[in-house]
Design a protein around this motif. Structure first.
Motif, mmCIF file in Angstrom:
data_model
loop_
_atom_site.group_PDB
_atom_site.id
_atom_site.type_symbol
_atom_site.label_atom_id
_atom_site.label_comp_id
_atom_site.label_asym_id
_atom_site.label_seq_id
_atom_site.Cartn_x
_atom_site.Cartn_y
_atom_site.Cartn_z
ATOM 1 N N PHE A 1 41.062 5.992 51.571
ATOM 2 C CA PHE A 1 40.479 4.912 51.084
ATOM 3 C C PHE A 1 39.698 5.098 49.568
ATOM 4 O O PHE A 1 38.923 6.149 49.447
ATOM 5 C CB PHE A 1 39.530 4.321 51.866
ATOM 6 N N THR A 2 40.344 4.579 48.454
ATOM 7 C CA THR A 2 39.588 4.571 47.402
ATOM 8 C C THR A 2 38.333 3.292 47.348
ATOM 9 O O THR A 2 39.009 2.202 47.391
ATOM 10 C CB THR A 2 40.545 4.410 46.313
ATOM 11 N N VAL A 3 37.113 3.788 47.505
ATOM 12 C CA VAL A 3 36.017 2.905 47.643
ATOM 13 C C VAL A 3 34.987 2.818 46.626
ATOM 14 O O VAL A 3 34.836 3.620 45.901
ATOM 15 C CB VAL A 3 35.332 3.240 49.238
ATOM 16 N N PHE A 4 34.762 1.603 46.417
ATOM 17 C CA PHE A 4 33.889 1.337 45.173
ATOM 18 C C PHE A 4 32.362 0.911 45.737
ATOM 19 O O PHE A 4 32.355 -0.071 46.500
ATOM 20 C CB PHE A 4 34.402 0.173 44.214
ATOM 21 N N ALA A 5 31.441 1.569 45.202
ATOM 22 C CA ALA A 5 30.021 0.961 45.767
ATOM 23 C C ALA A 5 29.087 0.925 44.707
ATOM 24 O O ALA A 5 29.157 1.924 43.636
ATOM 25 C CB ALA A 5 29.616 2.036 46.796
ATOM 26 N N LYS A 6 28.013 0.436 44.708
ATOM 27 C CA LYS A 6 26.876 0.215 43.663
ATOM 28 C C LYS A 6 26.051 1.682 43.862
ATOM 29 O O LYS A 6 25.787 2.077 44.926
ATOM 30 C CB LYS A 6 25.974 -0.855 43.930
ATOM 31 N N THR A 7 25.900 2.351 42.719
ATOM 32 C CA THR A 7 25.122 3.642 42.642
ATOM 33 C C THR A 7 23.831 3.431 41.722
ATOM 34 O O THR A 7 23.258 4.428 41.616
ATOM 35 C CB THR A 7 26.032 4.588 42.210
ATOM 36 N N GLY A 8 23.812 2.340 41.114
ATOM 37 C CA GLY A 8 22.518 2.138 40.343
ATOM 38 C C GLY A 8 21.853 0.803 41.408
ATOM 39 O O GLY A 8 21.885 0.896 42.366
ATOM 40 N N GLY A 9 20.648 0.569 40.690
ATOM 41 C CA GLY A 9 19.980 -0.569 41.452
ATOM 42 C C GLY A 9 20.751 -1.689 41.488
ATOM 43 O O GLY A 9 21.588 -1.889 40.681
ATOM 44 N N GLN A 10 20.438 -2.822 42.380
ATOM 45 C CA GLN A 10 21.186 -3.766 42.766
ATOM 46 C C GLN A 10 21.130 -4.506 41.404
ATOM 47 O O GLN A 10 21.873 -5.689 41.245
ATOM 48 C CB GLN A 10 20.752 -4.703 43.841
ATOM 49 N N ALA A 11 20.070 -4.562 40.952
ATOM 50 C CA ALA A 11 19.914 -5.606 39.382
ATOM 51 C C ALA A 11 20.889 -5.142 38.383
ATOM 52 O O ALA A 11 21.326 -5.651 37.608
ATOM 53 C CB ALA A 11 18.463 -5.255 38.821
ATOM 54 N N GLU A 12 21.540 -3.840 38.353
ATOM 55 C CA GLU A 12 22.428 -3.260 37.570
ATOM 56 C C GLU A 12 23.723 -3.637 37.809
ATOM 57 O O GLU A 12 24.607 -3.082 38.715
ATOM 58 C CB GLU A 12 22.365 -1.863 37.349
ATOM 59 N N ARG A 13 24.469 -4.504 37.512
ATOM 60 C CA ARG A 13 25.744 -5.261 37.859
ATOM 61 C C ARG A 13 26.755 -4.441 37.938
ATOM 62 O O ARG A 13 27.767 -4.430 38.741
ATOM 63 C CB ARG A 13 25.978 -6.659 37.090
#
Length: 263
Positions: free
Chosen positions: A164-176
Motif C-alpha cells: 500500500f502507498t499510504v498518505f498521512a498527516k505528519t505535521g499538526g492537524q492545522a497544517e493542511r
C-alpha cells in the motif's frame, strides 16, 4: 521506438490469448461482484503486473504510450480486469517508481513485477476525496518508526493488495498540506481491510476500505521526503493518468463496435 512497437505487438497477442477464452466469464464475474483468484493468477503468469517495472527487476519497462495502449487493449475485453492491472501500475506502486530509493526498489520491485505483491493507492478517506490535503490519517514519529492511524475509503485492489502507498498527516492537524507518503505492507500488525464494496459497475474489481490501527512503519519506508507527501500524491496521479485514458479509449472503441453491430 522500434523496440516499443515490437513489445506492444507481443503484449497484444498475449492479451488475446489470455482474455479471449474468458469473454463469456466477464459478465458472470461482474454480476457476482468477484474476480476469481484463478484469473488473478493468470494475470500474474502473463506478466500483467510488471508493465512499468524496469527490466533489471523482471519488468517490461513500458513507456507511457506503450502502457496506455496496453490498458486500452485490456479494457476492450473487461473494465474490471483493466482497473485491477491499472490500479497496481498507474497509482499503487507508481510512487515507488518515481520516488523510491534504490534499497526500496531492490526490496519490492521483483515481488511487484511477479504479482507476488499487488499494489494499492491509499489517499481517499471518508471525509476527503478530491480535497486530498484535508486527510485525517496521521503518522507520528516514534524513534526510528512512525505510528500510523486512520481509515481509507474506495481503495481499488484493497482486498487483494499486500503493498500500500499510504498518505498521512505528519505535521499538526492545522497544517493542511503537511503530509508524507509511506510504503505499508499487509503483514504489518494493525493493517486490516473491510468488505468488498458493491458498486454500480466494475463490480469484479476489488474496492474496499483499509484501516490502520497503531501500525508501526520503519523510517526506511518513507516514500519521498517527509512533509512533501502532497507533491508525491499529485505526481503519482498525474503520471498514472495516461493509463486511465488508455483504458477509457478501449471501452469507447468497444462501445462503438457494439453500437455499430446493433444499428
Amino acid at each position: 521506438r522500434p523496440q516499443d512497437v515490437e513489445l506492444l505487438k507481443n503484449v497484444i497477442t498475449s492479451l488475446d490469448q489470455l482474455l479471449k477464452p474468458h469473454e463469456k466469464d466477464f459478465r458472470a464475474w461482474d454480476r457476482a461482484g468477484e474476480m476469481p483468484p484463478s484469473m488473478i493468477e493468470e494475470l500474474k503468469q502473463f506478466g500483467m503486473f510488471s508493465l512499468i517495472i524496469p527490466e533489471s527487476h523482471g519488468g517490461m519497462a513500458m513507456n507511457a504510450t506503450c502502457y496506455s495502449r496496453t490498458l486500452q487493449e485490456m479494457a476492450k475485453y473487461d473494465g474490471s480486469v483493466a482497473v485491477t492491472v491499472g490500479a497496481h501500475s498507474s497509482i499503487g506502486m507508481r510512487g515507488l517508481v518515481l520516488f523510491g530509493t534504490d534499497a526500496q526498489k531492490q526490496q519490492y520491485f521483483a515481488k511487484l513485477a511477479s504479482g507476488e505483491m499487488i499494489a494499492a493507492f491509499c489517499l481517499t478517506e471518508p471525509g476527503s476525496g478530491s480535497d486530498a490535503a484535508s486527510i485525517k490519517t496521521t503518522a507520528v514519529k516514534d524513534g526510528d518508526h512512525w505510528v500510523l492511524n486512520g481509515n481509507k475509503l474506495w481503495i481499488t485492489n484493497g482486498g487483494i493488495a499486500s503493498f500500500f502507498t499510504v498518505f498521512a498527516k505528519t505535521g499538526g492537524q492545522a497544517e493542511r498540506g503537511n503530509m508524507t507518503a509511506f510504503i505499508v505492507t499487509k503483514d504489518m500488525p494493525g493493517v486490516s481491510v473491510g468488505p468488498h464494496e458493491d458498486k454500480m459497475g466494475l463490480r469484479a474489481s476489488s474496492t474496499t476500505t483499509v484501516h490502520f490501527d497503531n501500525v508501526r512503519i520503519p523510517d526506511a519506508n518513507v516514500l519521498g521526503e517527509v512533509g512533501k507527501g502532497f507533491k508525491v500524491a499529485m505526481k503519482i496521479l498525474n503520471s498514472g493518468r495516461s493509463g486511465l485514458g488508455g483504458g477509457t479509449i478501449g471501452v469507447m472503441k468497444k462501445l462503438l463496435a457494439l453500437g455499430t453491430k446493433q444499428a
